[in-house]
Scaffold this motif. Sequence first.
Motif: not given
Length: 402
Positions: A136-160
């Motif tokens: 809605a604010n003209d941005g682009k969502p960048v979706i990073v999948r965080c699997s159940e094996n990762q506890g549904f959490k973002l990892t440093a590697e995926a963020l980088a």
Amino acid sequence: MTIFVPAARVSRIKISPTTAASARVRELKAAGRDIVDMAIGEPDFDTPDDVKAAAHAAIDRGETKYTAVNGTVALRKGIIADYKRRLGLEYADNEICVGGGAKQILFLALMASVEEGAEVIIPAPYWVSYPDMVIANDGKPVIVRCSENQGFKLTAEALAAAITPKTRWLILNAPSNPTGAAYSRGDLEALGAVLLRHPNVLVLSDDIYDQIWYRDEPATTLAAAVPALKDRILLTNGVSKTYAMTGWRIGYAAGPAPLVAAINKLQSQMSSCPSSISQAAAAHALASDQAFVRDSVKLYKERRDYACARLNAIPGLSCLVPDGAFYLYPGCAGVIGKTTPDGKVIENDLDFVLYLLDGVGVAAVQGAAYGLSPYFRLSIATSMEAIKDACNRIEQACRALR
């Protein structure tokens, strides 16, 4: 007759799936259906009596006029004191903004900072509104999948790997809606190490569930775990979930003064200020004895433990035990491909939640709405009686599949 054509920003986004699910439940109940509503993310407790009394007292004192755009002095002081007491974080008065719910603050923060094409990193599973707020604010969502094996959490590697020169924000929600996943101090320090290498990336830290916390270790947040990032973080919260005040519509945030000033400028042209009465109630809630919070969290934990045990015993389902919030995010991979008693094949998690609704009268939300399948979200912000009834019905439904 004039035919209304909505602006492009309206056409780009969709109605919130959780709002749509709640509306469907209301329709079915109005039609006489017996529905156990496990879809709505709203505490079943009433707002504490002392908080309601504080609102009445404010009315009696005549505090029924406009307030400052950034909220009353009493509420801003309460927010500053709360962050200091719970998290050891210090903020100045000009680093605080108050709005009509945390949702409004998040939207205004994006409106104040996102230009066309700017990227916003959103870990999935995510709260359903984040991508559409960005769009809605003209941005682009960048979706990073965080699997159940990762506890549904973002990892440093995926963020980088997700950060590019166009990245403007990372949205970090913990404990999470829909999974209840939370980050340890070590997790946050690892993410912080990545962010320190990218000084142009800001962080929207949505901590609306941070006091609904089940771990033994104290809750923390990125601004406290990595102090060097504090001036790049908008720490967002509110009274809706913690104090059962969803309808009072008070959210707030602490962060960099220039960003806060921009949010306040936008609010001055949109709603002028939040409700004066709601602000008085919120200020009292933050400053009062926190027994209500402790008692409600104890009950939520009992509900979590019961529901997780029941769901993990049902053939075809599995459920990771959440760290906080009042949601469960069970996996339903084991029922995909099976056939319902009326001959319909369960092809995805949407089919499964529709089967639960139509077949046994349990309302849930499909995992696809949160960006990660095959799962479904259940809210435990309801009575133990309703949770037991829902678990019985879900087990009945799963055992009927072939």
